[in-house]
Scaffold this motif. Structure first.
Motif, PDB file in Angstrom:
ATOM      1  N   ARG A  85      64.663 -43.042  35.161  1.00  0.00           N
ATOM      2  CA  ARG A  85      65.226 -45.251  35.938  1.00  0.00           C
ATOM      3  C   ARG A  85      66.267 -44.910  36.865  1.00  0.00           C
ATOM      4  N   TRP A 102      59.721 -50.754  32.555  1.00  0.00           N
ATOM      5  CA  TRP A 102      59.364 -50.486  33.546  1.00  0.00           C
ATOM      6  C   TRP A 102      59.897 -49.624  35.071  1.00  0.00           C
ATOM      7  N   ASP A 103      61.457 -50.017  34.773  1.00  0.00           N
ATOM      8  CA  ASP A 103      62.363 -48.697  35.343  1.00  0.00           C
ATOM      9  C   ASP A 103      61.988 -47.535  34.670  1.00  0.00           C
ATOM     10  N   PHE A 151      58.431 -47.841  38.221  1.00  0.00           N
ATOM     11  CA  PHE A 151      59.283 -47.865  39.409  1.00  0.00           C
ATOM     12  C   PHE A 151      59.317 -46.525  39.130  1.00  0.00           C
ATOM     13  N   ASP A 160      58.598 -44.238  42.637  1.00  0.00           N
ATOM     14  CA  ASP A 160      60.020 -44.450  42.999  1.00  0.00           C
ATOM     15  C   ASP A 160      60.070 -42.175  43.342  1.00  0.00           C
ATOM     16  N   ARG A 199      62.186 -55.227  32.334  1.00  0.00           N
ATOM     17  CA  ARG A 199      62.379 -53.839  32.774  1.00  0.00           C
ATOM     18  C   ARG A 199      62.658 -53.302  32.441  1.00  0.00           C
ATOM     19  N   HIS A 200      63.498 -52.433  31.712  1.00  0.00           N
ATOM     20  CA  HIS A 200      63.515 -51.328  31.129  1.00  0.00           C
ATOM     21  C   HIS A 200      62.504 -50.354  30.934  1.00  0.00           C
TER      22      HIS A 200
END
Length: 248
Positions: free
Chosen positions: A67, A109-110, A114, A118, A106-107
């Motif tokens: 993350r 998906w981070d 993502f 990334d 969001r946590h």
């Protein structure tokens, strides 16, 4: 089967347990040098030693939180450009729209959404410089069979399927293949616990194809095959391994 992976280097995320650990075992047996990334250093180190002892391959461990952009940058500083990237880390919780709040969504998906994007972005650039590479995204069949009670995971998996197909459709121009795997239910510790403790999952398990979830080895073997030159004309494709559940 010798997949011709001997001497290649692979980075496997979420490698401390479950599917990630099994992919590491299969790649090590095929002769790959490995970089294993996850948050649990003890588990990574134990697995690494097992693989060194069993297969005589080079295995390095990297306790990181994917993350964190800083952790990803530090990871790639350590390893350079792998020949194979297996994106596998993820822990998106079950729950419906009302029960998964914004912070939890969001946590989750981070790490899984993502985190995949990334890390792929940075590794892809390095693979492009060397003119070759394979990215394998372990996603999940909920992206094909959305479930309102797993809404964050269903939506995230669908996004990663689109990401894999979009990137892989043109990546061959850079000598890179991008592929995905959509496992259905797999006999990991997490799924076994859900079946034992959650009545909804227990009811679902009663209708699993062949009377069981998939073995982690069945997913890992597919990952190794897709990463090999025997699958050299495959890119922008997501392979589903769920016993046919997504077709019902």
């Amino acid at each position: 089967m010798d997949l011709g992976l001997g001497g290649r280097t692979a980075l496997v995320t979420g490698a401390s347990a479950g599917i990630g650990a099994e992919i590491a075992r299969v790649l090590a047996a095929e002769g790959c040098a490995l970089h294993l990334a996850a948050r649990n250093k003890q588990r990574l180190d134990e697995l690494a030693q097992q693989l060194r002892d069993a297969h005589g391959v080079r295995v390095l461990t990297h306790p990181v939180d994917l993350r964190s952009a800083e952790d990803i940058d530090a990871l790639l500083e350590d390893i350079g450009a792998p020949d194979i990237l297996v994106n596998n880390a993820g822990d998106i919780p079950a729950g419906n729209l009302a029960s998964i709040d914004a912070r939890t969504w969001r946590h989750a998906w981070d790490l899984k959404v993502f985190g995949y994007i990334d890390l792929s972005r940075l590794v892809y650039a390095r693979m492009k410089e060397q003119g070759r590479g394979v990215i394998v995204n372990v996603i999940g069949s909920a992206g094909e069979r959305p479930d309102a009670e797993y809404i964050a995971g269903s939506t995230g998996n669908a996004a990663l399927m689109a990401f894999t197909r979009a990137l892989g459709s043109k990546s061959w121009r850079d000598g890179i293949r991008v592929v995905g795997i959509n496992p259905g239910p797999v006999a990991t510790d997490r799924i076994v616990t859900l079946i034992e403790t959650n009545p909804r999952f227990a009811d679902m398990a009663a209708d699993f194809p062949f009377g069981r979830p998939a073995h982690t080895r069945e997913i890992a073997d597919m990952a190794a095959f897709l990463a090999s030159d025997r699958s050299g004309y495959t890119t922008g494709t997501v392979v589903t391994i769920d016993g046919g559940l997504s077709l019902v």
